[in-house]
Design an enzyme around this catalytic site. Sequence first.
Site, short mmCIF file in Angstrom:
data_model
loop_
_atom_site.label_atom_id
_atom_site.label_comp_id
_atom_site.label_asym_id
_atom_site.label_seq_id
_atom_site.Cartn_x
_atom_site.Cartn_y
_atom_site.Cartn_z
N PHE A 189 1.45 -1.05 0.11
CA PHE A 189 0.00 0.26 -0.04
C PHE A 189 0.97 1.40 0.62
O PHE A 189 1.89 1.46 0.94
CB PHE A 189 -1.12 0.29 0.87
CG PHE A 189 -1.84 0.73 1.04
CD1 PHE A 189 -3.14 0.86 1.23
CD2 PHE A 189 -1.72 2.37 1.67
CE1 PHE A 189 -4.21 1.93 0.50
CE2 PHE A 189 -2.85 3.70 1.30
CZ PHE A 189 -3.45 3.20 1.14
N ASP A 191 9.07 2.44 2.31
CA ASP A 191 8.00 2.99 2.52
C ASP A 191 7.89 2.91 3.98
O ASP A 191 7.42 1.71 4.05
CB ASP A 191 6.61 2.48 0.82
CG ASP A 191 5.98 3.59 1.91
OD1 ASP A 191 5.61 4.26 3.03
OD2 ASP A 191 4.59 3.44 0.57
N LYS A 220 2.31 10.01 8.92
CA LYS A 220 1.86 9.39 9.80
C LYS A 220 2.64 9.64 11.01
O LYS A 220 2.03 11.03 11.56
CB LYS A 220 1.79 7.76 9.53
CG LYS A 220 1.01 7.29 8.98
CD LYS A 220 0.88 5.70 8.81
CE LYS A 220 -0.66 4.70 8.08
NZ LYS A 220 -2.29 5.73 8.01
C1 LIG Z 1 2.99 2.27 4.06
C2 LIG Z 1 1.62 2.62 3.17
N1 LIG Z 1 2.59 3.94 2.20
C3 LIG Z 1 1.39 5.51 2.32
C4 LIG Z 1 0.74 5.40 2.57
C5 LIG Z 1 -0.45 6.26 2.69
O1 LIG Z 1 -0.76 7.79 3.05
P1 LIG Z 1 -1.15 8.65 2.92
O2 LIG Z 1 -3.13 8.66 3.45
O3 LIG Z 1 -1.20 10.34 4.19
O4 LIG Z 1 -1.94 9.80 2.34
C6 LIG Z 1 -0.20 4.27 3.70
C7 LIG Z 1 -1.38 4.82 4.91
O5 LIG Z 1 -1.83 4.24 4.58
C8 LIG Z 1 0.72 3.21 4.29
O6 LIG Z 1 0.65 2.44 5.25
#
Ligand SMILES: Cc1ncc(COP(=O)(O)O)c(C=O)c1O
Length: 398
Positions: A139, A224, A253
């Site tokens: 994700f 990520d 986050k």
């Molecule tokens: C691993 C990861 N990357 C990217 C995102 C996307 O982040 P945002 O919702 O702040 O755009 C998330 C959101 O859950 C995530 O868990």
Amino acid sequence: MTETEGWMARAGGCLANTYARFPVVLERGKGCRVWDVEGKEYLDFVAGIAVCALGHCHPAIVQAVTSQAATLLHVSNLYHVTPQIRLAELLCRHSFADRVFFCNSGAEANEAAIKLARKYAKDRGSRERVEIITMEGGFHGRTMATVTATAQAKYQQGFEPLLPGIRYVPFDDLAAVERAVGPETAAILVEPIQGEGGIRVPSAGYLQGLRKLCDESGALLIFDEVQTGIGRTGRLFAYEHWGASPDIMTLAKGLGGGVPIGACLATDEAAAAFSPGAHASTFGGNPLACAAALAVLRVLLEGRVLEQSRRMGDYLAKGLLDLKDRLHIVKDVRGLGLLQGMELTIEGKPVVDDCLARGLLINCTMERVLRFVPPLIITQHEIDRLLDTLSQILIKRV
Ligand SMILES: Cc1ncc(COP(=O)(O)O)c(C=O)c1O
């Protein structure tokens, strides 16, 4: 009509219909607790989905944000601002990185990372090196580029055509990546632990193997760490557990502890592909968000929060494993630090609903994986309360 019903009716009349929200209206928080508009108290094992690293209304964040708000909120990246410089210095001092680009969310941080990787290849004269390899079940966000990088059809359906040049391989399968990497590969983008994908921890050697493949092929390695970063796994960054550092890392986050901020960190070599005008964000790194993030990092780095969170992560994992031993509907327990998942043989939603009714916030991902991502300041007593409630609920469903 209750106060909650009144607010829900108003929400139904004016908000975009993008979330299946629980029938609760939350009003305030303190530490690991939040209260709704009816005055009901909840113990929070969601923490804004791994965001509120220091819990709710931590005095260091409250002080930093109020003082910054009274000093300077925003001026744009046309000018230097001191909180942004201080925050970048701190992030670089405590990571592999040399340079930071600030933005406002995880998706934006990943957008920056994807753009940086492609530009890096172009700057080296590799016009065909455009492909980004990502992992099934991963994700990375909801913008067009990051939803394409998110190799899960349920997030993509209806939004086609997707971005060209993104290729998927199974997670935790080094041989599959080896087969996919070629002269067209600009980067491999991977979460060190898949969060939304069901708290999947890769095998020993996987991340080091990706590092080696990138070194051999000239591709960049992007971690990520939007969910795993900022102490979530018991270390400031999850990659530290495996000793494999990336060329680029994305954060969001937990970084702002509840104030929106994202960051794309890179080595000097990779970051050199961004020159003035190549990428930008109006709000990125604004003084307010950076002041909040500085407060979060200082508390994590100066205090005993990380050490204590490691102990609490072990305690939580042990408690969840005890439940697994006792209850056959618990299929698996996995995670690291205070990023823990419990896979059930049944749907997770009714369990989450039951927890909510009993004043406990938990979350479910991939339909059957209960996710526990409390504030890093969670106590043993609060974990005991979670385990007791969970045990009572799961026993009823055996
Ligand atoms: C691993 C990861 N990357 C990217 C995102 C996307 O982040 P945002 O919702 O702040 O755009 C998330 C959101 O859950 C995530 O868990």
